[in-house]
Design an enzyme around this catalytic site. Structure first.
Site, PDB file in Angstrom:
ATOM      1  CG  HIS A   1      -1.813   1.231   1.265  1.00 22.26           C
ATOM      2  ND1 HIS A   1      -3.048   1.298   0.662  1.00 22.26           N
ATOM      3  CD2 HIS A   1      -1.604   2.449   1.834  1.00 22.26           C
ATOM      4  CE1 HIS A   1      -3.570   2.496   0.858  1.00 22.26           C
ATOM      5  NE2 HIS A   1      -2.712   3.211   1.573  1.00 22.26           N
ATOM      6  CD  GLU A   2       1.470   3.551   3.779  1.00 26.70           C
ATOM      7  OE1 GLU A   2       1.515   4.587   3.076  1.00 26.70           O
ATOM      8  OE2 GLU A   2       0.563   3.346   4.606  1.00 26.70           O
TER       9      GLU A   2
ATOM     10  CG  HIS B   1       0.323   6.241  -1.044  1.00 25.50           C
ATOM     11  ND1 HIS B   1      -0.817   6.831  -1.546  1.00 25.50           N
ATOM     12  CD2 HIS B   1      -0.049   5.655   0.127  1.00 25.50           C
ATOM     13  CE1 HIS B   1      -1.827   6.623  -0.717  1.00 25.50           C
ATOM     14  NE2 HIS B   1      -1.390   5.913   0.304  1.00 25.50           N
TER      15      HIS B   1
ATOM     16  CD  GLU C   1      -4.581   7.396   1.304  1.00 30.09           C
ATOM     17  OE1 GLU C   1      -4.426   6.177   1.062  1.00 30.09           O
ATOM     18  OE2 GLU C   1      -3.716   8.083   1.886  1.00 30.09           O
TER      19      GLU C   1
ATOM     20  CE1 TYR D   1      -6.217   4.997   3.202  1.00 32.06           C
ATOM     21  CE2 TYR D   1      -7.959   6.427   4.050  1.00 32.06           C
ATOM     22  CZ  TYR D   1      -6.612   6.121   3.909  1.00 32.06           C
ATOM     23  OH  TYR D   1      -5.659   6.940   4.452  1.00 32.06           O
TER      24      TYR D   1
END
Length: 548
Positions: free
Chosen positions: A337-338, A341, A360, A412
């Site tokens: 996930h991170e 980004h 997001e 999200y």
């Protein structure tokens, strides 16, 4: 007649719900501080960031810092007052330009600096800001933000910044608004001799002092202020190289000495992440600065080229599957996930926090694309559908503009389901992939608005998607396909619980026949069907209501 009365009552209830909900969420109270933080004020508008040299010394024992920031900017139009932000309890002690001391007035976090020198359009100018104090300590990072001061199991200092919501000005003086990204940046961090700092970009050198060491990190790409970070600890390093779409990408990993063996196994997901996301989104956006995964004393965050990690060296989100399907345990949530980004947040950055969904929603959806790349399309679809249980539909996904106000946390899970629905509408997986890659090419290293993203997708898809985005981003209700069959097996259907212009196509199965319907908010008919059992393609995030 009874059926008609029921329909009228339901329609009235829906309208009442939408009106009252929107009234509630328009009654938010914002302060002058919110406007100074969240808007492009006149004192921000006339100059454009070019370069920072942030130099900071960290004193763990007193939980304090002292430093300076050289700000180079290009003059867009004549101006006399310049806004720099720094949040209390930190204090600016001096502002200089061309060797002259400048005066400033403070209004909360905003500092309005009076310039003596004529600011001529087209010229580059510099100011140097000195500051000091004890920055806000993060209590629940990364959500509340600030500096985290902890120690590792060996008693060594373990310190990190995290500040997406609260802003970069919580620990260093900056132009704290997302619309203007600095073009490049040098970060110099001085720490006790037995510690190491890991920040964004590439390590240019280590300066040995008597009792301290200074680490110089250079970022050669544009970077959003909230993505700038410091990570201080007793780190050890390992790394690898990945032959990607733009050549050789260096992948460096910094972890606490005690966790090296765990990291060597767990961080294999980073290489898998790059492979999957380059397929879906295009080249990693920061080859020049490399990719780093850095252990931090909190869950993790998307700091550009310095992604932080604190998921306990386990799969899932802290060892749990957010989708409830089992697929969430096939990867380390924070790594995937991170790192996602890097494409949606760091490459493509919102111009206003109200548009945080751009970060997001796409990154939430990226988790399913990772699964699809390695485990097949149905795995990704099941994962997205599984996250629907977490959707609240409490308020719109888009927040209030100009006051540093984000929308609902539904950005999200609802955002991911919205994008999955959009893919079903387009009905062309290669076109969908080209749109995702095209977004990262069209808006490469740019700050953008929601309308820009909406318009790009509409143009590439060849569909007017404005009603679709208005419904899912700006409303809280979930479109409901209302239908009934008449005695001759004619299907009657329409959209309800939605805005009046909503006209999304939807795939359904009637009996053993799969068809695409094109409902509007007016009743329509479909003849020639056998059977009276209707099911919607479950990948559309909608509701179904059969009228009797």
């Amino acid at each position: 007649m009874l059926v008609g009365i029921k329909k009228a009552i339901l329609s009235c209830l829906v309208v009442f719900f939408l009106v009252t909900t929107n009234e509630v969420f328009s009654q938010e109270n914002f302060t002058r501080a919110d406007t100074l933080r969240g808007s492009i004020t006149p004192e921000r508008a006339w100059w454009d960031l070019n370069y920072y040299h942030l130099s900071v010394e960290v004193f763990p024992e007193s939980k304090s810092i002292q430093g300076k920031n050289l700000v180079r900017y290009k003059v867009k139009e004549a101006g006399k007052v310049l806004q720099i932000d720094l949040q209390e309890p930190l204090e600016i002690t001096s502002v200089m330009q061309d060797g002259e001391q400048l005066s400033f007035e403070r209004d909360g976090a905003a500092h309005f600096i009076s310039l003596k020198k004529e600011q001529k359009p087209g010229e580059f100018q510099e100011i140097e800001i000195q500051y000091e104090g004890q920055p806000k300590e993060a209590i629940r990072p990364p959500w509340d933000g600030g500096i985290t001061w902890t120690k590792d199991s060996n008693g060594k200092q373990f310190i990190a910044s995290s500040n997406q919501g609260i802003g970069s000005s919580i620990w260093w003086p900056s132009k704290d608004h997302p619309a203007d990204e600095v073009d490049s940046m040098l970060i110099s961090v001085t720490v006790p001799k037995d510690l190491m700092d890991v920040s964004n970009g590439r390590l240019r050198g280590i300066e040995e002092n008597s009792d301290t060491r200074t680490f110089h990190w250079f970022v050669s790409n544009p970077i959003n202020d909230y993505g700038v970070n410091i990570n201080i600890g007793d780190y050890v390093h390992f790394g690898e190289e990945y032959e990607g779409e733009k050549g050789t990408l260096t992948m460096d990993y910094y972890v606490l000495r005690e966790n090296l063996k765990k990291a060597e196994k767990q961080f294999q997901d980073a290489r898998r992440m790059i492979e999957a996301f380059e397929h879906w989104f295009g080249p990693y956006p920061f080859y020049e600065d490399g990719f780093k995964l850095v252990e931090a004393p909190y869950l993790g965050m998307e700091h550009q080229s310095s992604v932080t990690y604190g998921n306990g060296y386990q799969n899932g989100y802290r060892g749990t599957d957010l989708s409830g399907t089992g697929w969430g345990m096939k990867f380390d949530f924070i790594i995937i996930h991170e790192s996602g980004h890097e494409w949606f947040a760091n490459n493509i950055t919102y111009r206003d926090v109200a548009d945080m969904w751009i970060h997001e929603s796409f990154t939430n959806y990226s988790e399913s694309l990772f699964l699809e790349y390695f485990y097949g399309k149905e795995a990704g679809q099941e994962y997205v559908r599984g996250t629907r249980a977490r959707i609240q539909n409490d308020r719109p996904i888009i927040g209030t503009y100009g006051v540093n106000s984000r929308g609902s946390g539904d950005m999200y899970y609802k955002g991911g389901n919205m994008l999955k629905t959009l893919r079903e509408i387009i009905q062309d997986d290669e076109k969908w992939r080209s749109i995702l890659r095209g977004l990262n090419k069209e808006f490469y290293h740019q700050t953008v608005s929601t309308r820009q993203v909406e318009n790009y997708i509409s143009q590439q898809a060849g569909i007017d998607l404005k009603p679709f985005f208005d419904q899912y981003l700006r409303e809280t209700s979930i479109p409901t396909l209302e239908y009934y069959f008449s005695r001759d097996n004619t299907l009657h259907y329409r959209w309800m619980n939605c805005i009046s212009s909503f006209d999304m196509p939807v795939d359904v199965t009637v009996g053993d026949k799969k068809i695409r319907l094109y409902p509007t908010t007016d009743w329509q008919e479909q003849t020639g069907l056998k059977g009276q059992n209707l099911e919607i393609n479950p990948n559309f995030y909608v509701s179904l209501l059969r009228m009797n």
